[in-house]
Design a protein around this motif. Structure first.
Motif, short mmCIF file in Angstrom:
data_model
loop_
_atom_site.label_atom_id
_atom_site.label_comp_id
_atom_site.label_asym_id
_atom_site.label_seq_id
_atom_site.Cartn_x
_atom_site.Cartn_y
_atom_site.Cartn_z
N LYS A 1 -7.92 6.39 -7.61
CA LYS A 1 -8.05 4.95 -7.36
C LYS A 1 -7.38 4.64 -6.02
O LYS A 1 -6.26 4.14 -5.96
CB LYS A 1 -7.38 4.15 -8.48
CG LYS A 1 -7.95 4.38 -9.84
CD LYS A 1 -9.24 3.65 -10.01
CE LYS A 1 -9.64 3.73 -11.47
NZ LYS A 1 -11.02 3.63 -11.71
N ARG B 1 -2.23 -1.16 -3.78
CA ARG B 1 -3.18 -0.33 -3.06
C ARG B 1 -2.63 1.08 -2.87
O ARG B 1 -1.43 1.26 -2.68
CB ARG B 1 -3.48 -0.93 -1.68
CG ARG B 1 -4.12 -2.28 -1.75
CD ARG B 1 -4.29 -2.85 -0.37
NE ARG B 1 -4.90 -4.17 -0.43
CZ ARG B 1 -5.37 -4.80 0.60
NH1 ARG B 1 -5.31 -4.27 1.81
NH2 ARG B 1 -5.91 -5.99 0.47
N GLU C 1 0.86 -1.18 0.00
CA GLU C 1 0.00 0.00 0.00
C GLU C 1 0.90 1.23 0.00
O GLU C 1 1.76 1.37 0.86
CB GLU C 1 -0.88 -0.01 1.24
CG GLU C 1 -1.82 1.16 1.33
CD GLU C 1 -2.74 1.05 2.53
OE1 GLU C 1 -2.88 2.06 3.24
OE2 GLU C 1 -3.30 -0.04 2.76
N ASP D 1 -3.96 5.29 -11.39
CA ASP D 1 -4.64 4.31 -12.23
C ASP D 1 -3.70 3.18 -12.63
O ASP D 1 -4.07 2.00 -12.60
CB ASP D 1 -5.21 4.96 -13.50
CG ASP D 1 -6.47 5.78 -13.25
OD1 ASP D 1 -7.02 5.72 -12.13
OD2 ASP D 1 -6.89 6.49 -14.19
N HIS E 1 -2.94 1.11 -9.49
CA HIS E 1 -4.16 0.36 -9.15
C HIS E 1 -4.35 -0.81 -10.12
O HIS E 1 -4.68 -1.92 -9.70
CB HIS E 1 -5.37 1.30 -9.18
CG HIS E 1 -6.67 0.62 -8.93
ND1 HIS E 1 -7.09 0.26 -7.67
CD2 HIS E 1 -7.65 0.21 -9.79
CE1 HIS E 1 -8.26 -0.33 -7.75
NE2 HIS E 1 -8.62 -0.37 -9.02
N TYR F 1 -7.73 3.16 -1.89
CA TYR F 1 -8.29 2.08 -1.09
C TYR F 1 -8.69 2.58 0.29
O TYR F 1 -9.61 2.06 0.91
CB TYR F 1 -7.21 0.99 -0.99
CG TYR F 1 -7.49 -0.14 -0.06
CD1 TYR F 1 -8.39 -1.15 -0.39
CD2 TYR F 1 -6.82 -0.24 1.16
CE1 TYR F 1 -8.63 -2.19 0.46
CE2 TYR F 1 -7.05 -1.29 2.02
CZ TYR F 1 -7.96 -2.27 1.67
OH TYR F 1 -8.19 -3.31 2.52
#
Length: 190
Positions: free
Chosen positions: A108, A88, A60, A80, A83, A110
């Motif tokens: 995008k 993440r 992430e 994008d 993602h 999370y």
């Protein structure tokens, strides 16, 4: 570059923990504005993940609002791509910058990370409680998770649980630890 070294070190450590038998985990790594603006950032990240063989969904990347709002169109393109590769993304220190909600729905991401400046006084300050509640409700409405940073007290934890915050980070659980001490903590609390 030091940013790539930090990223690679974090990914390698996560892979080592998972290879030694710990459950699948997600490592969150903050990206600086300089890193995020690198033209080849997605390639660098993907290459490191593939080299170390860590599943992409185990990483992430955290960006501050300011980084995403510097050039929102470019940020959307990078986000994008990341993602699309299964990586993440989260917005760190949410609520402290000047983000546009119209862009927020295009990113995008999370997760929204609620800044500790709103967490610090939620036990006593009705304005902070309202702001934190609004962030959690908005994130839920957008299908995003929330994490609160800077949680230090039982009262803060109780409020965040009651409001439905998904994750908690802070000294209530542990101070920042070197990798070996964190591994000991993982072993004690599987």
């Amino acid at each position: 570059m030091i940013g790539a070294w930090v990223l690679k070190t974090a990914i390698q450590q996560t892979k080592e923990w998972m290879d030694s038998g710990f459950s699948k985990m997600v490592i969150a790594v903050n990206l600086s504005a300089v890193q995020f603006r690198q033209v080849n950032l997605p390639d660098i990240v993907i290459d490191i993940l593939d080299e170390i063989e860590l599943p992409h969904e185990c990483l992430e990347l955290e960006l501050t609002e300011a980084v995403t709002m510097y050039d929102p169109v470019a940020a959307i393109s990078v986000m994008d791509t990341l993602h699309g590769a299964g990586i993440r993304m989260s917005i760190d220190d949410f609520g402290t910058g000047y983000s546009s909600l119209s862009y927020l729905k295009q990113f995008k991401i999370y997760k929204l990370k609620i800044d500790q400046s709103f967490i610090r006084d939620i036990a006593t300050d009705p304005d902070d409680r309202s702001i934190v509640s609004a962030i959690i409700d908005m994130a839920n409405s957008l299908g995003l998770r929330t994490i609160a940073e800077g949680v230090e007290t039982t009262e803060q934890l109780a409020f965040l649980r009651l409001r439905g915050c998904n994750e908690i980070q802070g000294y209530y659980f542990s101070k920042p630890l070197p990798a070996d001490q964190f591994q000991t903590l993982l072993e004690q609390h599987p």
